[in-house]
Each structure stands twice: as structure tokens, then as C-alpha cells.
Design a protein around this motif. Sequence first.
Motif, PDB file in Angstrom:
ATOM      1  N   VAL A 266       0.838  -1.203   0.000  1.00 55.68           N
ATOM      2  CA  VAL A 266       0.000   0.000   0.000  1.00 55.68           C
ATOM      3  C   VAL A 266       0.870   1.250   0.000  1.00 55.68           C
TER       4      VAL A 266
ATOM      5  N   LEU B  50      -4.199   2.372  -6.088  1.00 58.46           N
ATOM      6  CA  LEU B  50      -4.770   1.851  -4.845  1.00 58.46           C
ATOM      7  C   LEU B  50      -6.221   1.418  -5.045  1.00 58.46           C
ATOM      8  N   ARG B  51      -6.977   2.177  -5.842  1.00 59.19           N
ATOM      9  CA  ARG B  51      -8.366   1.784  -6.111  1.00 59.19           C
ATOM     10  C   ARG B  51      -8.401   0.436  -6.835  1.00 59.19           C
TER      11      ARG B  51
ATOM     12  N   SER C  84      -7.356  -2.343  -4.362  1.00 62.75           N
ATOM     13  CA  SER C  84      -8.376  -2.629  -3.349  1.00 62.75           C
ATOM     14  C   SER C  84      -9.504  -3.471  -3.935  1.00 62.75           C
TER      15      SER C  84
END
Length: 342
Positions: A138, A151-152, A155
Motif C-alpha cells: 500500500v 490503490l483503487r 483494493s
Amino acid sequence: MTALPSVVAAPTAPQVLDRCRELVHPALKETVGRLHPWLGEMAAYSFGWCEVGGTPVVAPGGKGVRQALAVLGAEAAGAPARAGIAAAVAVELVHTFSLLHDDIMDGDETRRRRRTVWKAYGTGPAVLAGDALFALAVETLATAPGGAGGLRLLSTALGDLVHGQADDLLFAARPWRGPERVRPDEYRAMAEGKTGALLGCSAALGAVLGGAPPATVAALDRAGRHMGIAFQLVDDVLGIWGDPAVTGKPVHGDLRERKKTFPVLTALSAPGARHLATLLESDVEPAVTAGLIEEAGGRTATLAEARRHIAAVETALAGVPLEAGPADELRSLLEFLVHRAL
């Protein structure tokens, strides 16, 4: 006489994997070096860089497929090399984190002919080392240019991965027959989550960090997900009928472990499968069960399903403009991963 132009052979999949590993390794090692020393040692052990206690060693590591997909996805989208390397480090950290936790959940005591981290260091330390690798992944994305989009994407992939892992664990407790049995379409969805989601994220992440158009990112993600399903299906075939000298696993290993794999589930959906379900519930010799699964069409149906997903990879890659060389290398990885049993 005019000399004919020489033809340069396209790199083989092992050559592609080697090139990408050489690109990524320095950055991966530097990133792991930022961990707490004890956690860093466990991470290094899992990568094959050291023995328990930290003594340097070169031990067998993974193939590096996910990091290669990240590099090639970036290159295919025309993104700069640094985007592919940052993405590759992140996905390799996440993949290793998932393996540390998977080995605990599955009770596996060896991986790549070495003790798993939980056997070498203990369950609690292995969980903590996995958590540290996830946090580091992360951080790697958060500090990279374009990291918010990365990151989107990560995730979403992790949510799908956890969903798939949960289904896989629950499948083990469900019956072989009756209304509660596992259906082939449920298994397909599980395989996309558990295996395909991170492969799709790997192929798309470098493109995201490099600012590629959404359509290109989506196509690479879709290609990787189909690649993951095809890989899992081929692995299922090899888990029952593969040559132990090639697979490194005992023949009929998946049947001995009562795994609900796609060949078994499709065979159970065939007419007259009641006898097969009875055998799966018994201690009959797995060779007998394997023969019945093949007679019921389980092997043929699984390979046909794998071919459909291979075709879907090609469709996804052909649907957007990509750099020819890296796109061809992506295809060479596909052949390397899934043509083992076709």
C-alpha cells in the motif's frame, strides 16, 4: 546478391520472466529492506534470499509471473518503465503476503521444497510478516505517481481475492451431491477471485500508474482475469492427471485431498453421476475415480473451458491499441501458463 534481413526470434516466456525479474529485483529488495529487521528476514526467507537466521542464500523462488505482467502491462500501454517497476513491486508484495496467509489456512508445511514461513518462524510471526508486506505494498502505491488510481485498482482486486478465498474454504465443507453441492459456475467465479483478480490487477496496474486510458486499463485487467481462470482450470487437470515428474505433485493428488475442482464438478453435473458421488465420499482408489471423471467428460469440459478463457484473453488484448512487442510477450506468458495440459 542482396542479403536477406535477419529474423529476430521473439523472446520465450522464460526469457521474458528473467528480464522482468532483473528489472524489478533491485527495487523489490530495497523496498523489503525498509521493513523491521525481523519481518524483513521472514520476507527475505519467503523470497528465497536467506535462510532462517538471515544467512544469505539463493533458493528457488517463484516464477515472478505477476511482476512480469505488471512490467509488460505498463510497456504494452506505452507507460514509462518506472511505472511498471513500481507496480511490479506492489503486486509481488501482495502476492507473497497472500501466500504466507494461504499456507497457514491450508496447513501447508512446505513451499518450493522449503519449510513455509509459519513452520520456520511460527504462525503468529508469519501472519505479522504477511501483514507487513501488505502494508508495504500500500505504501509503495501511495507514494508512486498516479498511486491513487493504483490503490483503487488494488483494493478491488484484494476484495475479489478475499471473496474467492472465502468461497474456496467454504466449498470444502459442502456436499458432493444434492442442492447444496458446488456448481461449476460457482467454482468459475471463485477461480476468478482467488487467482484471476490479482493477475488482472498485475497486468493493469503499471498502465494505471503510467496514465493509460481507462479502456486500456480495463482491457488489461480483463485479460489477466481470464488468464487466471484458464491457469486454474489447467492446474485442476494437472492436479488429477498430471505427470509428477513435471508437476512436482503426486498423481491424483487433488482427488486424495478431496478437492472440489472443475473436472470433478462438471463430471458430477453429467447424467448418471450418482455413482461417482458415492465414490468421492468413500476411500476408493483415486485412479478409479479419475477414470470415471474422465469418462463423464470432466477432463474434456475443463480443457474446453480453459480454451474459452484463452480466447477471451486474445479478444481483450485485441480490443485496444497496445505496443506490439510487449503485447506479444504477454501472449507468450499466457502460452507458458496455460498450455501445459492443452
